[in-house]
Scaffold this motif. Structure first.
Motif, PDB file in Angstrom:
ATOM      1  N   ARG A   1       0.843  -1.200   0.000  1.00  0.00           N
ATOM      2  CA  ARG A   1       0.000   0.000   0.000  1.00  0.00           C
ATOM      3  C   ARG A   1       0.879   1.251   0.000  1.00  0.00           C
ATOM      4  O   ARG A   1       1.687   1.460   0.908  1.00  0.00           O
ATOM      5  N   ILE A   2       0.698   2.078  -1.025  1.00  0.00           N
ATOM      6  CA  ILE A   2       1.379   3.373  -1.080  1.00  0.00           C
ATOM      7  C   ILE A   2       0.480   4.378  -0.377  1.00  0.00           C
ATOM      8  O   ILE A   2      -0.650   4.599  -0.806  1.00  0.00           O
ATOM      9  N   PRO A   3       0.941   4.981   0.714  1.00  0.00           N
ATOM     10  CA  PRO A   3       0.067   5.859   1.498  1.00  0.00           C
ATOM     11  C   PRO A   3      -0.389   7.087   0.706  1.00  0.00           C
ATOM     12  O   PRO A   3       0.278   7.525  -0.251  1.00  0.00           O
ATOM     13  N   ALA A   4      -1.515   7.651   1.105  1.00  0.00           N
ATOM     14  CA  ALA A   4      -2.073   8.834   0.447  1.00  0.00           C
ATOM     15  C   ALA A   4      -1.053   9.963   0.447  1.00  0.00           C
ATOM     16  O   ALA A   4      -0.422  10.260   1.473  1.00  0.00           O
ATOM     17  N   GLY A   5      -0.867  10.570  -0.719  1.00  0.00           N
ATOM     18  CA  GLY A   5       0.019  11.707  -0.852  1.00  0.00           C
ATOM     19  C   GLY A   5       1.493  11.376  -0.939  1.00  0.00           C
ATOM     20  O   GLY A   5       2.318  12.266  -1.207  1.00  0.00           O
ATOM     21  N   ALA A   6       1.881  10.122  -0.762  1.00  0.00           N
ATOM     22  CA  ALA A   6       3.293   9.746  -0.819  1.00  0.00           C
ATOM     23  C   ALA A   6       3.808   9.792  -2.251  1.00  0.00           C
ATOM     24  O   ALA A   6       3.092   9.457  -3.196  1.00  0.00           O
ATOM     25  N   GLU A   7       5.062  10.185  -2.408  1.00  0.00           N
ATOM     26  CA  GLU A   7       5.728  10.186  -3.715  1.00  0.00           C
ATOM     27  C   GLU A   7       7.063   9.478  -3.564  1.00  0.00           C
ATOM     28  O   GLU A   7       7.948   9.956  -2.857  1.00  0.00           O
ATOM     29  N   TYR A   8       7.200   8.338  -4.224  1.00  0.00           N
ATOM     30  CA  TYR A   8       8.429   7.555  -4.166  1.00  0.00           C
ATOM     31  C   TYR A   8       9.193   7.718  -5.475  1.00  0.00           C
ATOM     32  O   TYR A   8       8.681   7.359  -6.536  1.00  0.00           O
ATOM     33  N   ARG A   9      10.392   8.237  -5.377  1.00  0.00           N
ATOM     34  CA  ARG A   9      11.200   8.435  -6.587  1.00  0.00           C
ATOM     35  C   ARG A   9      11.825   7.134  -7.070  1.00  0.00           C
ATOM     36  O   ARG A   9      11.994   6.929  -8.269  1.00  0.00           O
ATOM     37  N   GLU A  10      12.194   6.268  -6.127  1.00  0.00           N
ATOM     38  CA  GLU A  10      12.780   4.979  -6.494  1.00  0.00           C
ATOM     39  C   GLU A  10      11.688   3.917  -6.535  1.00  0.00           C
ATOM     40  O   GLU A  10      10.743   3.945  -5.743  1.00  0.00           O
ATOM     41  N   PRO A  11      11.807   2.949  -7.451  1.00  0.00           N
ATOM     42  CA  PRO A  11      10.769   1.924  -7.556  1.00  0.00           C
ATOM     43  C   PRO A  11      10.746   0.989  -6.356  1.00  0.00           C
ATOM     44  O   PRO A  11      11.778   0.740  -5.713  1.00  0.00           O
ATOM     45  N   ILE A  12       9.557   0.488  -6.055  1.00  0.00           N
ATOM     46  CA  ILE A  12       9.384  -0.608  -5.100  1.00  0.00           C
ATOM     47  C   ILE A  12       9.643  -1.887  -5.877  1.00  0.00           C
ATOM     48  O   ILE A  12       8.921  -2.200  -6.830  1.00  0.00           O
ATOM     49  N   VAL A  13      10.666  -2.633  -5.499  1.00  0.00           N
ATOM     50  CA  VAL A  13      11.080  -3.810  -6.267  1.00  0.00           C
ATOM     51  C   VAL A  13      10.724  -5.076  -5.494  1.00  0.00           C
ATOM     52  O   VAL A  13      11.095  -5.233  -4.328  1.00  0.00           O
ATOM     53  N   VAL A  14       9.999  -5.963  -6.160  1.00  0.00           N
ATOM     54  CA  VAL A  14       9.658  -7.262  -5.584  1.00  0.00           C
ATOM     55  C   VAL A  14      10.329  -8.336  -6.442  1.00  0.00           C
ATOM     56  O   VAL A  14       9.950  -8.546  -7.596  1.00  0.00           O
ATOM     57  N   ASN A  15      11.357  -8.978  -5.878  1.00  0.00           N
ATOM     58  CA  ASN A  15      12.072 -10.041  -6.573  1.00  0.00           C
ATOM     59  C   ASN A  15      11.449 -11.382  -6.229  1.00  0.00           C
ATOM     60  O   ASN A  15      11.359 -11.760  -5.057  1.00  0.00           O
ATOM     61  N   LEU A  16      11.005 -12.102  -7.265  1.00  0.00           N
ATOM     62  CA  LEU A  16      10.347 -13.396  -7.096  1.00  0.00           C
ATOM     63  C   LEU A  16      11.179 -14.447  -7.826  1.00  0.00           C
ATOM     64  O   LEU A  16      11.261 -14.425  -9.056  1.00  0.00           O
ATOM     65  N   THR A  17      11.785 -15.347  -7.068  1.00  0.00           N
ATOM     66  CA  THR A  17      12.692 -16.339  -7.644  1.00  0.00           C
ATOM     67  C   THR A  17      12.149 -17.735  -7.413  1.00  0.00           C
ATOM     68  O   THR A  17      11.986 -18.172  -6.271  1.00  0.00           O
ATOM     69  N   GLY A  18      11.851 -18.441  -8.492  1.00  0.00           N
ATOM     70  CA  GLY A  18      11.316 -19.784  -8.388  1.00  0.00           C
ATOM     71  C   GLY A  18      12.399 -20.809  -8.127  1.00  0.00           C
ATOM     72  O   GLY A  18      13.486 -20.740  -8.701  1.00  0.00           O
ATOM     73  N   THR A  19      12.088 -21.779  -7.272  1.00  0.00           N
ATOM     74  CA  THR A  19      13.037 -22.834  -6.931  1.00  0.00           C
ATOM     75  C   THR A  19      12.558 -24.206  -7.393  1.00  0.00           C
ATOM     76  O   THR A  19      13.125 -25.222  -7.010  1.00  0.00           O
ATOM     77  N   GLY A  20      11.491 -24.252  -8.200  1.00  0.00           N
ATOM     78  CA  GLY A  20      10.952 -25.504  -8.703  1.00  0.00           C
ATOM     79  C   GLY A  20       9.687 -25.901  -7.969  1.00  0.00           C
ATOM     80  O   GLY A  20       9.573 -25.717  -6.761  1.00  0.00           O
ATOM     81  N   GLY A  21       8.711 -26.421  -8.700  1.00  0.00           N
ATOM     82  CA  GLY A  21       7.446 -26.811  -8.089  1.00  0.00           C
ATOM     83  C   GLY A  21       6.319 -25.901  -8.519  1.00  0.00           C
ATOM     84  O   GLY A  21       6.475 -25.028  -9.375  1.00  0.00           O
ATOM     85  N   VAL A  22       5.150 -26.095  -7.899  1.00  0.00           N
ATOM     86  CA  VAL A  22       3.949 -25.326  -8.217  1.00  0.00           C
ATOM     87  C   VAL A  22       3.723 -24.290  -7.128  1.00  0.00           C
ATOM     88  O   VAL A  22       3.783 -24.609  -5.937  1.00  0.00           O
ATOM     89  N   ALA A  23       3.446 -23.054  -7.531  1.00  0.00           N
ATOM     90  CA  ALA A  23       3.236 -21.966  -6.574  1.00  0.00           C
ATOM     91  C   ALA A  23       2.011 -21.159  -6.973  1.00  0.00           C
ATOM     92  O   ALA A  23       1.754 -20.938  -8.160  1.00  0.00           O
ATOM     93  N   HIS A  24       1.246 -20.705  -5.960  1.00  0.00           N
ATOM     94  CA  HIS A  24       0.075 -19.866  -6.171  1.00  0.00           C
ATOM     95  C   HIS A  24       0.264 -18.560  -5.414  1.00  0.00           C
ATOM     96  O   HIS A  24       0.812 -18.553  -4.305  1.00  0.00           O
ATOM     97  N   ALA A  25      -0.202 -17.470  -6.003  1.00  0.00           N
ATOM     98  CA  ALA A  25      -0.052 -16.173  -5.344  1.00  0.00           C
ATOM     99  C   ALA A  25      -1.208 -15.255  -5.697  1.00  0.00           C
ATOM    100  O   ALA A  25      -1.726 -15.293  -6.817  1.00  0.00           O
ATOM    101  N   HIS A  26      -1.606 -14.439  -4.716  1.00  0.00           N
ATOM    102  CA  HIS A  26      -2.520 -13.328  -4.948  1.00  0.00           C
ATOM    103  C   HIS A  26      -1.904 -12.115  -4.258  1.00  0.00           C
ATOM    104  O   HIS A  26      -1.714 -12.108  -3.043  1.00  0.00           O
ATOM    105  N   VAL A  27      -1.578 -11.097  -5.047  1.00  0.00           N
ATOM    106  CA  VAL A  27      -0.906  -9.903  -4.543  1.00  0.00           C
ATOM    107  C   VAL A  27      -1.827  -8.708  -4.737  1.00  0.00           C
ATOM    108  O   VAL A  27      -2.442  -8.562  -5.801  1.00  0.00           O
ATOM    109  N   VAL A  28      -1.924  -7.852  -3.725  1.00  0.00           N
ATOM    110  CA  VAL A  28      -2.741  -6.644  -3.814  1.00  0.00           C
ATOM    111  C   VAL A  28      -1.815  -5.426  -3.766  1.00  0.00           C
ATOM    112  O   VAL A  28      -1.007  -5.289  -2.850  1.00  0.00           O
ATOM    113  N   VAL A  29      -1.940  -4.566  -4.768  1.00  0.00           N
ATOM    114  CA  VAL A  29      -1.197  -3.309  -4.813  1.00  0.00           C
ATOM    115  C   VAL A  29      -2.213  -2.174  -4.776  1.00  0.00           C
ATOM    116  O   VAL A  29      -3.057  -2.060  -5.668  1.00  0.00           O
TER     117      VAL A  29
END
Length: 396
Positions: free
Chosen positions: A121-149
């Motif tokens: 959640r980016i708070p109201a009125g906030a300004e971020y100059r640098e990106p929010i980075v989410v690194n997702l690295t798979g290690t093998g197998g089945v994965a499920h995800a639900h992400v809220v931005v």
């Protein structure tokens, strides 16, 4: 929360002898598809359905099974500025489900299996100059995800999702852009060759807000990223861009849906792809719906593909549906072809050899998307990745 929604599939007043037996009309557009949070409401795709007929469903079998996989298949690393709110949302905890409604079996399974969805959640009125980075690295197998931005009112931020390693990954991304906010969400797929990734991104953009959504697919055996964006508020805007480079044996796909719902909305959709190598495949389907209340809309969608070698194939299907005559403009375009001989001749006539001329043409073709990203380090990285792909083709 309603479990199932589906638009009617019969035409009022239709007659059997003129409209077919029972006047049945098959589901064609994204807006008509079944939506449900319960995986049992969906049948396993056969490849004949309108939303699956261009996808190698035989390679997605692991993602059609409603079973929990082992934990830790995807390693997650979040690099975020101070002030970003991170929480876990159980089913029924807002804002999870405020926008997202699964519209196929994979997204419904991912919804069910992700018992605690991560929230950024980016708070109201906030300004971020640098990106929010989410690194997702798979290690093998089945994965499920639900992400809220969630970008709260009048905030400004960039979220970068980076995928690497290997997995069979079913992923939902729920995007909420509140009034006056400006959010850029970039998803980069640089998986290993055997990875399979099926993602459903659903977004709502409120009054005077802007969403820039960018899909970059380079790695993975089968990658299918489908963004769906509703321009709900007056004056809202969506910029939906895509870049893909399909190599031998790869299938890279995006089915894009842009729904102009509010008044004075604007949309710009542009996807570009390059293909090289035997059985390299790309699929792009673009659906734009301008609803009855979307007066003053300005919308355009286009897909361009550059086929570099024999054996590669790009499928491109633009669709436009308009339910009001009071718009500023709307259009769509699609083109797939080989090198422009005139461009090559022009460059070679000025002393540039054929190999270098081809390199310059490809870089120039894809640069339009790369330069829209707005993250200099990522732009440089993508240009380097394109160079690597070109070098591989020359080496063959």
């Amino acid at each position: 929360m309603s479990s199932v929604t589906q638009a009617p599939v019969t035409v009022p007043g239709a007659k059997g002898h003129t409209d077919g037996a029972g006047a049945f009309v098959p589901v064609q557009t994204r807006d008509e598809r079944l939506r449900s949070y319960d995986p049992s409401d969906f049948e396993v795709p056969t490849g004949r359905e309108v939303n699956w007929k261009h996808t190698p469903v035989d390679k997605l079998g692991a993602l059609f099974t409603d079973e929990a996989g082992p934990h830790g298949v995807i390693e997650v690393d979040v690099q975020a500025p101070q002030g970003l709110v991170q929480q876990r949302l159980t089913t029924g905890t807002a804002p999870r489900g405020e926008v997202f409604q699964p519209d196929d079996l994979i997204s419904a399974i991912a919804w069910k299996q992700e018992t605690e969805a991560p929230l950024l959640r980016i708070p109201a009125g906030a300004e971020y100059r640098e990106p929010i980075v989410v690194n997702l690295t798979g290690t093998g197998g089945v994965a499920h995800a639900h992400v809220v931005v969630e970008a709260q009112a009048n905030s400004h931020a960039t979220v970068l999702l980076r995928h690497a390693g290997t997995a069979h990954h079913a992923q939902n991304v729920e995007i909420i852009v509140r009034e006056g906010a400006h959010l850029e969400l970039i998803t980069v797929q640089q998986w290993d060759d055997e990875a399979v990734h099926a993602a459903s991104h659903q977004a709502r953009v409120d009054r005077d807000a802007t969403l820039r959504h960018v899909v970059v697919s380079f790695g993975g055996g089968v990658v299918r990223v489908n963004p769906s964006v509703e321009l709900a508020g007056t004056g809202s805007r969506a910029e939906l861009y895509g870049l893909s480079y399909s190599d031998a044996g790869q299938h890279l796909e995006s089915q894009v849906y842009l729904h102009h719902k509010g008044a004075e909305t604007s949309g710009d959709v542009l996807y570009k792809g390059a293909l090289q190598g035997a059985a390299a495949r790309s699929v792009w389907i673009g659906d734009v719906l301008i609803g009855p209340d979307a007066v003053g809309t300005d919308s355009y969608e286009a897909n361009r593909n550059l086929v570099l070698t024999d054996g590669a194939r790009a499928e491109s299907i633009p669709n436009l549906e308009i339910e009001t005559g009071d718009i500023r403009g709307a259009g769509h375009a699609s083109a797939t072809g080989r090198f422009d001989d005139e461009q090559l001749f022009y460059l070679q006539a000025r002393g540039i050899d054929e190999e270098e001329a081809r390199r310059l043409v490809v870089l120039g073709f894809l640069a339009e998307i790369v330069q829209k990203i707005g993250v200099p380090a990522l732009e440089a990285e993508l240009f380097a990745a394109i160079e690597e792909e070109l070098a591989l083709e020359v080496a063959r």
